[in-house]
Design a protein around this motif. Structure first.
Motif, short mmCIF file in Angstrom:
data_model
loop_
_atom_site.label_atom_id
_atom_site.label_comp_id
_atom_site.label_asym_id
_atom_site.label_seq_id
_atom_site.Cartn_x
_atom_site.Cartn_y
_atom_site.Cartn_z
N ASN A 145 -4.55 -8.14 -6.69
CA ASN A 145 -3.60 -8.36 -5.60
C ASN A 145 -4.37 -8.71 -4.34
O ASN A 145 -5.60 -8.69 -4.33
N ARG A 146 -3.64 -9.06 -3.29
CA ARG A 146 -4.26 -9.54 -2.06
C ARG A 146 -4.19 -8.53 -0.92
O ARG A 146 -4.35 -8.88 0.25
N VAL A 147 -3.93 -7.27 -1.28
CA VAL A 147 -3.91 -6.16 -0.31
C VAL A 147 -5.28 -5.49 -0.37
O VAL A 147 -5.57 -4.72 -1.28
N LEU A 148 -6.15 -5.81 0.58
CA LEU A 148 -7.52 -5.32 0.57
C LEU A 148 -7.66 -4.13 1.51
O LEU A 148 -6.93 -4.01 2.50
N MET A 149 -8.58 -3.24 1.17
CA MET A 149 -8.88 -2.10 2.03
C MET A 149 -10.03 -2.47 2.95
O MET A 149 -11.14 -2.77 2.51
N ALA A 150 -9.77 -2.46 4.25
CA ALA A 150 -10.78 -2.82 5.25
C ALA A 150 -11.84 -1.72 5.35
O ALA A 150 -11.60 -0.57 4.98
N PRO A 151 -13.02 -2.06 5.87
CA PRO A 151 -14.05 -1.04 6.08
C PRO A 151 -13.61 -0.05 7.15
O PRO A 151 -13.12 -0.44 8.21
N LEU A 152 -13.79 1.23 6.85
CA LEU A 152 -13.27 2.30 7.73
C LEU A 152 -14.32 3.41 7.88
O LEU A 152 -14.56 4.16 6.94
N THR A 153 -14.91 3.50 9.05
CA THR A 153 -15.86 4.58 9.31
C THR A 153 -15.12 5.91 9.36
O THR A 153 -14.16 6.05 10.11
N ALA A 206 -6.64 -7.65 4.83
CA ALA A 206 -7.31 -6.35 4.80
C ALA A 206 -6.57 -5.40 5.74
O ALA A 206 -6.39 -5.70 6.92
N PHE A 207 -6.16 -4.27 5.19
CA PHE A 207 -5.47 -3.22 5.96
C PHE A 207 -6.43 -2.07 6.18
O PHE A 207 -7.15 -1.66 5.25
N GLY A 208 -6.44 -1.50 7.39
CA GLY A 208 -7.33 -0.41 7.71
C GLY A 208 -6.63 0.93 7.75
O GLY A 208 -6.56 1.65 6.75
N ARG A 209 -6.09 1.29 8.90
CA ARG A 209 -5.54 2.64 9.08
C ARG A 209 -4.40 2.96 8.12
O ARG A 209 -4.23 4.11 7.73
N ASP A 210 -3.64 1.94 7.70
CA ASP A 210 -2.58 2.21 6.72
C ASP A 210 -3.16 2.71 5.40
O ASP A 210 -2.52 3.49 4.69
N PHE A 211 -4.39 2.28 5.07
CA PHE A 211 -5.02 2.75 3.84
C PHE A 211 -5.56 4.16 3.99
O PHE A 211 -5.72 4.89 3.00
N GLN A 215 0.02 8.79 9.95
CA GLN A 215 -1.43 8.93 10.11
C GLN A 215 -1.77 10.12 10.99
O GLN A 215 -1.13 10.33 12.03
N ASP A 216 -2.76 10.91 10.58
CA ASP A 216 -3.26 12.02 11.38
C ASP A 216 -4.55 11.57 12.05
O ASP A 216 -5.64 11.66 11.49
N ARG A 217 -4.42 11.05 13.26
CA ARG A 217 -5.56 10.47 13.96
C ARG A 217 -6.64 11.49 14.29
O ARG A 217 -7.80 11.14 14.46
N ASP A 218 -6.26 12.76 14.40
CA ASP A 218 -7.24 13.80 14.72
C ASP A 218 -8.27 13.99 13.60
O ASP A 218 -9.32 14.59 13.83
N THR A 219 -7.95 13.50 12.40
CA THR A 219 -8.87 13.66 11.26
C THR A 219 -9.52 12.35 10.84
O THR A 219 -10.14 12.27 9.78
N PHE A 220 -9.39 11.32 11.67
CA PHE A 220 -9.99 10.03 11.31
C PHE A 220 -11.50 10.13 11.19
O PHE A 220 -12.09 9.57 10.26
N TYR A 221 -12.14 10.83 12.14
CA TYR A 221 -13.61 10.85 12.21
C TYR A 221 -14.14 12.26 12.00
O TYR A 221 -13.87 13.16 12.79
#
Length: 363
Positions: free
Chosen positions: A18-26, A315-320, A339-345
């Motif tokens: 499929n064409r739904v790619l996962m973007a690089p996510l630190t 490429a989708f980032g935060r949604d993944f 999305q729980d932004r407090d746990t991103f990093y």
């Protein structure tokens, strides 16, 4: 009728379902102090194996290339073994994954460098940006300009990283040449004020990019190499006096290699505004291969962009981050997890491997 977004596509040697790619996510969850991927990282990526292609988080090619705490490397035997756990898990789940190769250049802090050395860059110009260290976010440190005879060492680090990625079981690599990191710093005249063969005219500023690509394709097949640019982003304090001319040249420099794809951040990083998208459409015409769009796409935007031929994949980032089964949710037009932004990093499993799948939500 199945929308084209959810149909197979081939990017170079990469045959994707499929064409739904996962973007690089630190995500800052590699094991300290050696920055080694762990079983937890393998579980996280395995959960997202339904992506057409996973592009790994930025992975530093050397200790010098590190700019944030607890980001993974791909220069040691321990790191290669850790990544092998990740790629095996993804492949066993039916997925495909490439390693994003990363050198942050000047976007670093002395506390992250060996012996508290200065970060390096094309010129001794500090990035107007913050990085993430043991105490939280901090201003970047003053860099030193690389000497001309040092550049070959970094080029070889890229080549070695590509060989390590192959050994670790990755299906390919993506060169991180975006977002104000080292390759981007060489390309742009705001950060590159050198007076040797790597600075000045555009042709000279593209020399480092070409040498790195030469090293990558000597280490792994060219049709398994992608490149990421962000022509109109000013993230990490990056700037250029004429991005259209600069990136027209940079994109044309890719064509002789026969690469797998070009992956572009369209517009300003971390913004959903349309600014820069029209210009990106013009730049896209310079590339002769497959094109991956990124930045602020929602379901309908992605469907329309693929259907029109403007992009080959998105490429989708935060949604993944919040939706391990994102392709299924998008195809069914199902609700997305919050999305729980407090746990991103940083952190552990919470906000990383504990987001529910759609069938769990339904049950």
């Amino acid at each position: 009728m199945t929308e084209k977004l959810f149909t197979p596509v081939t990017l170079g040697a990469l045959k994707l379902p499929n064409r739904v790619l996962m973007a690089p996510l630190t995500r800052n969850r590699a094991m300290p102090p050696q920055d080694v991927p762990s079983e937890m990282n393998a579980r996280y990526y395995e959960q997202r194996a339904s992506a057409g292609l996973i592009i790994s988080e930025g992975t530093q090619i050397s200790p010098e290339g590190k700019g944030y705490i607890d980001t993974p490397g791909i220069y040691s035997a321990e790191q290669v073994a850790g990544w092998r756990k990740v790629t095996d898990a993804v492949h066993e789940a039916g997925g495909r994954i490439v390693a994003q190769l990363w050198h942050v250049g000047r976007v670093s802090h002395i506390s992250l460098q060996q012996d508290r050395q200065q970060p390096v860059g094309p010129s001794a110009i500090r990035a107007e940006a913050k990085t993430f260290i043991a105490g939280g976010f901090a201003e970047t440190s003053e860099p030193r300009a690389l000497k001309t005879d040092e550049i070959a060492r970094i080029v070889e680090d890229y080549g070695r990283a590509a060989r390590n990625a192959k050994e670790a079981g990755f299906d390919g690599v993506e060169l991180h040449a975006a977002n104000g990191y080292l390759v981007d710093q060489f390309i742009r005249d705001g950060s590159n004020q050198r007076e040797d063969d790597y600075g000045g005219p555009l042709e000279n500023r593209l020399r480092f990019l070409r040498e790195v690509l030469d090293a990558l394709v000597a280490s792994i097949d060219a049709d398994r190499v992608g490149v990421r640019f962000a022509p109109f982003s000013t993230g990490n304090g990056i700037s250029d006096s004429d991005p259209m001319t600069t990136f027209s040249g940079a994109i044309e420099a890719l064509n002789p290699y026969g690469l797998a794809y070009l992956h572009m951040v369209e517009g300003q990083i971390r913004s959903t505004e349309a600014a820069g998208r029209a210009e990106v459409a013009e730049l896209r015409k310079h590339f002769k291969g497959a094109y991956v769009g990124n930045n602020g796409y929602d379901r309908q935007m992605a469907i329309d962009a693929v259907a029109s031929g403007a992009v080959d994949a998105v490429a989708f980032g935060r949604d993944f981050i919040a939706n391990p089964d994102l392709p299924k949710r998008l195809e069914l037009n199902a609700p997305l997890n919050e999305q729980d932004r407090d746990t991103f990093y940083g952190g552990q499993d919470h906000g990383y491997t504990d987001y529910p799948f759609l069938n769990a939500v339904s049950a």
